[in-house]
Every structure is written in structure tokens, then in C-alpha cells.
Design a protein around this motif. Structure first.
Motif, short mmCIF file in Angstrom:
data_model
loop_
_atom_site.label_atom_id
_atom_site.label_comp_id
_atom_site.label_asym_id
_atom_site.label_seq_id
_atom_site.Cartn_x
_atom_site.Cartn_y
_atom_site.Cartn_z
N ARG A 147 0.81 -1.21 0.06
CA ARG A 147 -0.15 0.06 0.00
C ARG A 147 0.95 1.33 -0.13
NH1 ARG A 147 -3.79 -2.05 4.87
NH2 ARG A 147 -5.16 -3.48 3.61
N PRO A 148 1.36 1.60 -0.91
CA PRO A 148 2.04 2.76 -1.05
C PRO A 148 1.47 4.15 -0.89
CG PRO A 148 1.57 2.23 -3.46
CD PRO A 148 1.04 1.05 -2.52
N PHE A 149 1.67 5.11 -0.15
CA PHE A 149 1.51 6.29 0.10
C PHE A 149 1.77 7.25 -1.08
CE2 PHE A 149 0.26 4.34 3.86
CZ PHE A 149 -0.60 5.09 4.54
N ASN A 150 1.56 8.44 -1.22
CA ASN A 150 1.78 9.32 -2.22
C ASN A 150 3.53 9.18 -2.37
OD1 ASN A 150 -0.64 10.48 -1.10
ND2 ASN A 150 -0.34 11.76 -3.01
N TYR A 151 3.99 9.24 -3.89
CA TYR A 151 5.23 9.17 -4.04
C TYR A 151 5.26 10.00 -5.57
CZ TYR A 151 4.42 4.81 -6.65
OH TYR A 151 4.01 4.03 -7.53
N THR A 152 6.58 10.48 -5.55
CA THR A 152 6.90 11.23 -6.84
C THR A 152 8.14 11.35 -7.25
OG1 THR A 152 6.31 13.55 -7.88
CG2 THR A 152 7.28 13.44 -5.59
N LEU A 162 2.32 17.32 -7.49
CA LEU A 162 3.62 17.73 -7.37
C LEU A 162 4.42 17.92 -8.62
CD1 LEU A 162 5.23 16.12 -4.09
CD2 LEU A 162 4.03 18.18 -4.16
N PRO A 163 4.23 16.85 -9.55
CA PRO A 163 4.73 17.44 -10.74
C PRO A 163 4.21 18.55 -11.54
CG PRO A 163 4.39 14.67 -10.78
CD PRO A 163 3.70 15.60 -9.35
N LYS A 164 2.99 18.72 -11.42
CA LYS A 164 2.27 20.05 -11.74
C LYS A 164 3.08 21.24 -11.40
CE LYS A 164 -1.99 22.46 -11.81
NZ LYS A 164 -3.61 22.32 -11.42
N ILE A 165 3.07 21.22 -9.99
CA ILE A 165 3.61 22.39 -9.26
C ILE A 165 5.19 22.57 -9.62
CG2 ILE A 165 4.56 23.20 -6.87
CD1 ILE A 165 2.06 21.88 -5.68
N GLY A 174 3.37 32.54 -13.48
CA GLY A 174 3.18 33.59 -12.91
C GLY A 174 2.09 33.37 -11.75
N VAL A 175 1.20 32.38 -12.16
CA VAL A 175 0.01 31.97 -11.22
C VAL A 175 -0.25 30.32 -11.25
CG1 VAL A 175 -1.56 32.31 -13.21
CG2 VAL A 175 -2.28 32.36 -10.55
N ILE A 176 -0.62 29.69 -10.22
CA ILE A 176 -0.92 28.33 -10.37
C ILE A 176 -2.48 28.28 -9.74
CG2 ILE A 176 0.26 28.00 -8.20
CD1 ILE A 176 0.87 25.13 -9.05
N GLU A 177 -2.98 27.42 -10.38
CA GLU A 177 -4.50 27.09 -9.94
C GLU A 177 -4.29 25.57 -9.14
OE1 GLU A 177 -7.31 27.43 -12.74
OE2 GLU A 177 -7.19 29.65 -12.60
N MET A 278 13.78 16.93 -8.87
CA MET A 278 12.78 17.20 -10.07
C MET A 278 12.90 18.77 -10.62
SD MET A 278 9.63 15.46 -7.81
CE MET A 278 8.35 15.77 -9.11
N LEU A 279 13.22 19.40 -9.69
CA LEU A 279 13.27 21.06 -10.64
C LEU A 279 14.79 21.17 -11.11
CD1 LEU A 279 12.29 22.78 -7.10
CD2 LEU A 279 11.28 23.04 -9.28
N SER A 280 15.64 20.22 -11.02
CA SER A 280 16.93 20.35 -11.78
C SER A 280 16.86 19.71 -12.76
CB SER A 280 18.40 19.44 -10.85
OG SER A 280 17.68 18.00 -10.79
N GLU A 281 16.08 18.90 -13.29
CA GLU A 281 15.81 18.30 -14.69
C GLU A 281 15.57 19.30 -15.52
OE1 GLU A 281 16.15 14.82 -15.86
OE2 GLU A 281 17.24 15.03 -13.91
N ALA A 282 16.22 19.34 -16.64
CA ALA A 282 15.70 20.38 -17.85
C ALA A 282 14.38 20.33 -18.32
CB ALA A 282 16.59 19.94 -19.12
N VAL A 283 13.94 21.63 -18.67
CA VAL A 283 12.32 21.79 -19.03
C VAL A 283 12.40 20.97 -20.37
CG1 VAL A 283 10.46 23.17 -19.79
CG2 VAL A 283 12.00 23.83 -17.67
#
Length: 284
Positions: A147-152, A162-165, A174-177, A278-283
């Protein structure tokens, strides 16, 4: 071991493949459709796996067609177990991926595997039903339910929060919904989850149901603040009522003690480290 992975090309499957191959195991992906019982039986009989990691399924809670959860997550798993039981070789371990969503809206304390199941949406009900169905096969197959809890991690779909953020921070939006910012989740790193699955496959604790979790929770507000700190970028946050789920599970925190008792010392990196990766990966 020769390990058959269903969902090999999915988010978790790719990391589990690398984890297993890195520890000397052979990995085979499933070619047949889980809902095609005859093709599945033929494929399993041909592969003759030593172990199975069943990761394939519909995992996005917001998936539009409720029947698909039951067709794939429940009946597809039953087809797989029937194929394994009749393939002529008893595997050493069959790991079935359930979900911490089976616990439902439990907010009090840290949830152990003995907590009552109170699934609050069709995805969670399909996983709880899968668990009950799988126990009918315990006399024929060495099943371990996780039973995995959230992971990313890198490569997870932006349908997940989290990937969306992370993607929006990387684009300097400029904005996130978002929906409810005050949901608390027990987040793990997909690389640590893959390690836990590999070690469970090697240990083969038949009949066990095991949480895979950190035992720590973070709110979405905290995740946003961590991304701001890591990037130096600030986004305006708008709560979109369309993203607020009526049956939202407010808090999910797991107890990882049974996992550690079965496989030994294990932990997941801090959320800040996972987000930094995650942030360090190229867009793209």
C-alpha cells in the motif's frame, strides 16, 4: 531472478526495472493486455517468471470512467493471478500494488496496516476490492500486497499535483491554480519506493500487507514553499473550486514499521531533496 513487471513502461515500472537490473536481476515486461485472460495466460506461461511485480492499473483518482477502475484494477488483477496459478511454475513472490487510498478519510494519527479500510472514491474501492479478491489466491500464490502512500519523482505525469507544481516553477509561471491547499500527504521518492519493492520481492514475505511510506506528512502549502525556496521564484496561488474534490482525503500518514521489520533499514529522501531533483531536470 527473472521478474515479470506489469506496467513496465509506466512511471514506477521504469524505476523498478533500473533497481532490479542494478542488483543483477532479469526484467521482463508484460506484452499482453490484463483484460484479455487468454492472451495473458499464454504470455505468463511463456515467460515463467520467478517473481512478479504487478504495477499496471489506472492510478489517477480523477480518471473519468469509473468502470475502468474495476475492469483493470480488479478484474485485470484476477486474470493475472489465474494465469500465474495455472502457468506450471509457482513464483517465489507476487507483489501486488494497492494504494494507501484504501484507508479513506482517516485523519487521526499514523495509519498502520491494521487500520480499517474506508475507501472514499472508485479508485480506492477498486484497490480495496482487489486486495480482498487476491486473498482468495493465498493458498496457491505467495502474494505480498503493498500500500504505497503518495510518491513522486522525475517522469511522473503532470496530472499529479507535485509534478504539476514543479513544472510550473520550472517554467517560471506567474500563477498556479490548485484545489485544497490544506491536504496533508506522506510523500516518498519513487527511487526509494522502487528499492522497497525490490527488497520485498527478494524477501518474499508471502501473505503480508505492507505500507510503503515515510511516516512524515507535508501539506501542499509546504511543498509550494519548498519550491519557492529552491528556485527563488514566487507564484500567485489561486484556489480553483473545480479542483476541490468533494471526497478529498484530507490527511494520509503511514506507519512504515512493518516494512522495516520485513526488509531492514529503509527510508526515503526528505521531500526537499526529491523536489530539488525534479526541479534540476531540464524543461522538456
Amino acid at each position: 531472478m527473472r521478474v515479470l513487471i506489469t506496467g513496465l513502461e509506466g512511471f514506477t515500472g521504469r524505476y523498478l526495472r533500473d533497481e532490479l537490473v542494478g542488483h543483477g536481476h532479469e526484467v521482463v515486461g508484460l506484452q499482453a493486455d490484463l483484460t484479455d485472460a487468454a492472451a495473458l495466460a499464454a504470455e505468463v506461461k511463456r515467460v515463467q517468471p520467478d517473481c512478479v511485480a504487478h504495477l499496471a492499473g489506472i492510478a489517477f483518482v480523477g480518471h473519468g470512467e469509473a468502470n475502468d477502475f474495476y475492469r483493470v484494477n480488479l478484474m485485470g488483477t484476477r486474470n493475472l493471478l489465474a494465469a500465474l496459478a495455472d502457468c506450471g511454475k509457482r513464483p517465489d513472490c507476487v507483489l501486488l500494488a494497492s494504494s494507501a487510498n484504501v484507508y479513506g478519510n482517516g485523519t487521526a494519527g499514523v495509519l498502520s496496516e491494521d487500520a480499517p479500510l474506508k475507501p472514499a472514491n472508485d479508485y480506492a474501492v477498486s484497490k480495496a476490492a482487489m486486495e480482498h479478491m487476491a486473498r482468495l489466491w493465498l493458498d496457491r500464490l505467495p502474494i505480498v500486497i503493498v500500500r504505497p502512500f503518495n510518491y513522486t519523482g522525475v517522469g511522473q505525469s503532470e496530472m499529479f499535483l507535485l509534478p504539476k507544481i514543479v513544472a510550473l516553477f520550472k517554467r517560471r509561471a506567474g500563477v498556479i491554480e490548485l484545489g485544497n491547499l490544506d491536504v496533508w500527504r506522506d510523500f516518498s521518492d519513487v527511487r526509494a519506493v522502487a528499492e522497497a519493492y525490490r527488497r520485498l520481492l527478494e524477501a518474499g514475505p508471502a501473505g503480508e500487507t505492507v505500507n510503503v511510506c515515510s511516516g512524515r506528512t507535508h501539506s501542499l502549502r509546504e511543498a509550494l514553499a519548498l519550491c519557492e525556496r529552491l528556485t527563488g521564484h514566487v507564484m500567485a496561488v489561486r484556489v480553483n473550486p473545480a479542483f476541490v474534490r468533494a471526497n478529498e482525503v484530507r490527511s494520509l500518514c503511514g506507519d512504515p514499521s512493518r516494512l522495516r521489520a520485513l526488509i531492514g533499514d529503509w527510508d526515503t529522501p526528505p521531500l526537499q531533496e526529491t523536489l530539488g531533483w525534479m526541479l534540476s531536470e531540464a524543461v522538456p
